[in-house]
Motif scaffolding. Structure first.
Motif, PDB file in Angstrom:
ATOM      1  N   THR A   1       0.367 -27.912  16.826  1.00  0.00           N
ATOM      2  CA  THR A   1       0.129 -27.115  18.027  1.00  0.00           C
ATOM      3  C   THR A   1      -1.243 -27.442  18.589  1.00  0.00           C
ATOM      4  O   THR A   1      -2.224 -27.554  17.841  1.00  0.00           O
ATOM      5  N   SER A   2      -1.320 -27.579  19.900  1.00  0.00           N
ATOM      6  CA  SER A   2      -2.551 -28.003  20.558  1.00  0.00           C
ATOM      7  C   SER A   2      -3.623 -26.921  20.533  1.00  0.00           C
ATOM      8  O   SER A   2      -3.347 -25.731  20.409  1.00  0.00           O
ATOM      9  N   GLY A   3      -4.881 -27.380  20.683  1.00  0.00           N
ATOM     10  CA  GLY A   3      -6.013 -26.481  20.841  1.00  0.00           C
ATOM     11  C   GLY A   3      -6.524 -26.508  22.269  1.00  0.00           C
ATOM     12  O   GLY A   3      -5.825 -26.933  23.193  1.00  0.00           O
ATOM     13  N   GLU A   4      -7.777 -26.064  22.453  1.00  0.00           N
ATOM     14  CA  GLU A   4      -8.387 -26.033  23.785  1.00  0.00           C
ATOM     15  C   GLU A   4      -8.480 -27.441  24.376  1.00  0.00           C
ATOM     16  O   GLU A   4      -8.640 -28.407  23.629  1.00  0.00           O
TER      17      GLU A   4
ATOM     18  N   ARG B   1      -6.552 -31.840  12.941  1.00  0.00           N
ATOM     19  CA  ARG B   1      -5.519 -30.813  12.764  1.00  0.00           C
ATOM     20  C   ARG B   1      -4.229 -31.436  12.234  1.00  0.00           C
ATOM     21  O   ARG B   1      -3.562 -30.884  11.356  1.00  0.00           O
ATOM     22  N   ILE B   2      -3.852 -32.595  12.775  1.00  0.00           N
ATOM     23  CA  ILE B   2      -2.668 -33.291  12.274  1.00  0.00           C
ATOM     24  C   ILE B   2      -2.839 -33.639  10.796  1.00  0.00           C
ATOM     25  O   ILE B   2      -1.936 -33.423   9.980  1.00  0.00           O
ATOM     26  N   ALA B   3      -4.003 -34.169  10.443  1.00  0.00           N
ATOM     27  CA  ALA B   3      -4.241 -34.546   9.047  1.00  0.00           C
ATOM     28  C   ALA B   3      -4.201 -33.331   8.123  1.00  0.00           C
ATOM     29  O   ALA B   3      -3.661 -33.407   7.009  1.00  0.00           O
TER      30      ALA B   3
ATOM     31  N   VAL C   1     -15.563 -26.572   9.957  1.00  0.00           N
ATOM     32  CA  VAL C   1     -16.411 -27.495  10.721  1.00  0.00           C
ATOM     33  C   VAL C   1     -15.833 -27.769  12.106  1.00  0.00           C
ATOM     34  O   VAL C   1     -16.562 -27.727  13.114  1.00  0.00           O
ATOM     35  N   THR C   2     -14.534 -28.058  12.192  1.00  0.00           N
ATOM     36  CA  THR C   2     -13.953 -28.325  13.507  1.00  0.00           C
ATOM     37  C   THR C   2     -14.016 -27.076  14.397  1.00  0.00           C
ATOM     38  O   THR C   2     -14.253 -27.181  15.600  1.00  0.00           O
TER      39      THR C   2
END
Length: 416
Positions: free
Chosen positions: A342-345, A243-245, A34-35
């Protein structure tokens, strides 16, 4: 939960994850599906928060339906596991098709792959039916929540009043969001923060000078790590905190029912955080640093990262981080949970480590000052509002109907 200082030494406290991560359960898998779909569609963060809350409530409803409203057994029978996985897939898929029909091809493919791994039979069929019903109910519950209204806002002219910001001067955006029906809060103004500082007072003047020096594109007082922090947290809050969760839920080996509850609480808190935050933003209508710094003599000043076209106070990016951290700490029974993410866009591939949820939330809020987007007072108000929203949601969402009515009555009596 009281938030801890922002920049704290981490190295001795970072827990090492397992060399072979445990398998991802169906809730975590579909949260990622979904994300990813919302990210690919470049959904704005407010719409994204609403969609994720609806999807995760549909998933929670599907699991309730499989269990007949009761608790899942500690070791579910194979047929129950098949029904659970099918229900989760059908609920997430059905809710997302209703919310993001343009992603149907990718979502249909994800559903087909998920169902291929589940043996055909009565359990799978029952799960699909329950999941589809849960998706329909979740969508119907939000069909008239006011999210599709349009509200025009006239730009301010006096010092301290919000007006579009450079360089593109985009008109004020999403002014209707403060009147969207909350998922759990009694009202969007339930925890409205007090007014921001007087624009001609010493605090406001100090903060304008602070933003001029640390938050501009030239970054006169911003070091390399602070610039990285600004970029790391710049992505949509629902993306980053889901993402953290997922990272923590997988490391703790949560099962599907536990994960469903966590992600429903998390995303309801963030959705209501945006609703409450935007109610306050447009109620106070405070100008952005990009306007204020130029008004005080720095005519070409631009923020390090792009300023969203909404008022400054409070910082809703901070609200969502504080709400998410509060829910996560309450759910896991401790704020002191170490993780690496880790970061996304739009700035993917940056990895940072944290030793608590509140430390991550503090850095998330600080990033908005470092990026030149918010005054520190807006960030401080965001911490408090987010903590209030997260606490309320954790204590009032997903309750049995009779307990929910009892708490609502008690809450009403306390306010009289």
């Amino acid at each position: 939960m009281k938030f801890l200082p922002v920049f704290t030494t981490l190295t001795a406290l970072i827990a090492q994850g397992p060399s072979h991560p445990p398998p991802v359960n169906a809730v975590l898998h579909w949260n990622r599906v979904v994300t990813d779909a919302l990210g690919a569609a470049r959904t704005d963060p407010l719409t994204e928060s609403r969609a994720l809350a609806i999807v995760q409530l549909a998933v929670q409803g599907a699991l309730d339906g499989v269990h007949g409203g009761g608790q899942a057994s500690a070791v579910p029978a194979p047929s129950e596991s098949e029904a659970i996985d099918a229900a989760i897939a059908a609920a997430a898929h059905g809710a997302m098709i209703g919310l993001l029909p343009g992603a149907r091809t990718a979502l249909d493919e994800a559903l087909a792959r998920a169902l291929e791994s589940i043996a055909e039979g009565d359990a799978r069929a029952r799960g699909i039916e329950v999941g589809r019903s849960a998706a329909t109910a979740a969508l119907a519950s939000r069909a008239r929540d006011g999210s599709d209204r349009e509200v025009a806002v006239q730009p301010g002219a006096r010092p301290g009043e919000y007006r579009p910001t450079p360089p593109d001067f985009t008109p004020a955006w999403m002014a209707q969001w403060g009147s969207v029906t909350p998922f759990c809060l009694d009202s969007s103004a339930q925890f409205r923060p007090p007014a921001p500082p007087a624009v001609d007072g010493p605090l406001a003047r100090r903060e304008v000078e602070e933003l001029r020096r640390i938050g501009g594109q030239d970054g006169a007082r911003r070091n390399d790590e602070q610039s990285e922090i600004a970029r790391f947290w710049y992505e949509n809050s629902p993306q980053g905190w889901n993402r953290i969760a997922r990272t923590v839920a997988q490391s703790r080996q949560l099962d599907a029912p536990q994960s469903a509850r966590l992600f429903a609480l998390l995303n309801v808190a963030m959705a209501d955080g945006f609703i409450a935050g935007f109610e306050a933003k447009y109620h106070h209508g405070y100008w952005r640093p990009a306007t204020a710094v130029r008004a005080q003599g720095s005519g070409e000043w631009l923020s390090y990262l792009g300023t969203p076209p909404v008022p400054d106070y409070p910082s809703t990016h901070t609200v969502l981080g504080a709400a998410a951290a509060t829910v996560l700490a309450r759910f896991f029974g401790s704020d002191f949970v170490a993780f690496e993410v880790t970061s996304g866009e739009p700035y993917p591939g940056l990895t940072r480590s944290f030793w608590s949820f509140s430390e991550a939330a503090r850095e998330n809020g600080a990033s908005r000052v470092l990026a030149g987007l918010h005054f520190p007072t807006a960030v401080r108000a965001g911490y408090q509002l987010g903590e209030d929203v997260g606490t309320w949601v954790f204590e009032h969402a997903l309750l049995p109907r009779d307990e929910k009515a009892t708490r609502a009555a008690a809450s009403g009596a306390a306010r009289r």
